[in-house]
Design a protein around this motif. Structure first.
Motif, short mmCIF file in Angstrom:
data_model
loop_
_atom_site.label_atom_id
_atom_site.label_comp_id
_atom_site.label_asym_id
_atom_site.label_seq_id
_atom_site.Cartn_x
_atom_site.Cartn_y
_atom_site.Cartn_z
N VAL A 157 -5.62 3.38 -2.41
CA VAL A 157 -4.98 2.54 -3.39
C VAL A 157 -5.56 1.28 -3.76
O VAL A 157 -4.95 0.54 -4.19
CB VAL A 157 -3.38 2.42 -2.97
N LEU A 158 -6.92 1.45 -3.42
CA LEU A 158 -7.56 -0.13 -3.77
C LEU A 158 -7.65 -0.55 -5.01
O LEU A 158 -7.58 -1.84 -5.50
CB LEU A 158 -8.98 0.10 -3.10
N ASP A 159 -7.68 0.58 -5.91
CA ASP A 159 -7.64 0.34 -7.39
C ASP A 159 -6.17 -0.05 -7.87
O ASP A 159 -5.98 -0.63 -9.04
CB ASP A 159 -7.95 1.56 -8.02
N ARG A 160 -5.10 0.10 -7.13
CA ARG A 160 -3.87 -0.29 -7.75
C ARG A 160 -3.11 -1.23 -6.85
O ARG A 160 -2.00 -1.47 -7.17
CB ARG A 160 -2.94 1.12 -7.94
N ARG A 180 -6.73 -5.37 2.59
CA ARG A 180 -7.55 -4.70 1.76
C ARG A 180 -8.26 -3.43 2.30
O ARG A 180 -8.32 -2.59 1.78
CB ARG A 180 -8.66 -5.84 1.47
N LEU A 183 -3.72 -5.24 -6.14
CA LEU A 183 -4.42 -6.37 -6.29
C LEU A 183 -4.00 -7.45 -5.22
O LEU A 183 -2.86 -7.84 -5.17
CB LEU A 183 -4.37 -7.03 -7.75
N CYS A 215 0.96 -1.25 0.11
CA CYS A 215 0.03 -0.04 0.09
C CYS A 215 0.86 1.21 0.03
O CYS A 215 0.52 2.34 -0.53
CB CYS A 215 -1.05 -0.04 1.39
N ARG A 233 -7.80 0.38 1.04
CA ARG A 233 -8.85 1.37 1.00
C ARG A 233 -8.62 2.67 1.84
O ARG A 233 -8.81 3.83 1.39
CB ARG A 233 -10.15 0.74 1.44
N GLY A 260 1.77 -0.46 -10.18
CA GLY A 260 0.65 -1.45 -9.89
C GLY A 260 1.26 -2.42 -9.01
O GLY A 260 2.34 -2.83 -9.47
#
Ligand code: GLN
Length: 277
Positions: A145-148, A137, A150, A113, A141, A122
């Motif tokens: 950075v939840l979108d980058r 996770r 995985l 994160c 959030r 990413g």
């Protein structure tokens, strides 16, 4: 409160009281006369009781600072350590343009994160513990950075097999089994599977090594944190796995060898601003 379990107990008590009262420590020190409610007193006493058993203060507070951010932590994840920030520094110095980073054994997600928050990278982050990934996770959030980042559940790099990365960073379990601490040591409250590195502390890294050449781009960077007495052997393992890479050892803040890095000869010195290992 006695300092039976840890010399920092006095300081910890002030931190706990500050949290209960929603004040900072300076206010606590300056307001010895302040009256606390019964509810505040009860919460404070329960926190102190947990602290007395040796439980890490980060678990009692539910968060720990890492690289200037607060991370949710609980008994399912290791409390992030300041020495790990140096591996993050190395990664940030290395990253140009959007790169792909793999954070192995992410735990609370502090490494992955932070890299996502500090760079355009990413990040793929793995952990074998679903409970740890829930924490990670939530931290992604929390830090936007939840979108980058995985998250993948599974052993080491198993869930991302077939992918290649510019940076592979790992803080895998590395404490030799015989060196694992018992109560009331704070680390005895941490998940054993996040600490136990087998008989010599390198069992988990040894298991990872064969997959490394297929995981890392040839001009990439590999960073691995380990226990000081095991660093030389880890460096040798890494050199054997990645013969074309230059291997270096980095010290932690107390001057002990704490991590190994492998970097491609061409990246070294060119665009890479090393933090001095
Ligand atoms: N640094 C931790 C400790 O010494 C160990 C972390 C790990 O095993 N990855 O307690």
């Amino acid at each position: 409160m006695s300092s039976q379990t840890n010399p920092s107990a006095r300081n910890d008590v002030a931190v706990l009281l500050a949290r209960v009262l929603g004040r900072n420590r300076a206010w606590i020190l300056a307001h010895g006369e302040a009256i606390v409610s019964e509810e505040e007193a009860a919460t404070f006493m329960s926190y102190c009781e947990r602290r007395r058993t040796g439980e890490p203060i980060a678990y009692i507070l539910g968060d720990a600072g890492f690289y200037g951010r607060d991370f949710l932590v609980n008994e399912h994840v290791l409390v992030p350590r300041p020495e790990t920030e140096q591996l993050v520094d190395e990664t940030i110095a290395f990253i140009r343009a959007p790169m792909r980073v793999l954070d192995l054994g992410t735990g609370c997600g502090a490494i992955g994160c932070t890299i996502a928050a500090e760079t355009d990278a990413g990040v793929d982050a793995t952990d074998s513990s679903g409970d740890a990934l829930d924490v990670a996770r939530e931290n992604a959030r929390r830090h936007g950075v939840l979108d980058r980042v995985l998250f993948h559940k599974g052993d080491l790099a198993e869930p991302v097999k077939g992918n290649r990365y510019d940076v592979v960073i790992a803080n895998l379990p590395y404490v030799p089994t015989s060196r694992l601490k018992k109560r009331p040591d704070p680390t005895s409250f941490e998940p054993r599977e996040a600490l136990d590195g087998g008989p010599d502390g390198l069992a988990v890294y040894r298991k990872l090594m064969p997959s490394l050449p297929r995981l890392i781009n040839e001009d990439g960077l590999v960073l691995m944190e380990a226990a000081p007495p095991t660093i030389e052997e880890l460096a040798a393992m890494l050199q054997a796995a990645l013969p074309t890479f230059v291997i270096a050892v980095g010290n932690d803040y107390s001057g002990l060898p704490r991590y190994v890095k492998a970097i491609d000869r061409r990246s070294e010195g060119a665009t890479y601003r090393s933090s001095g290992v």
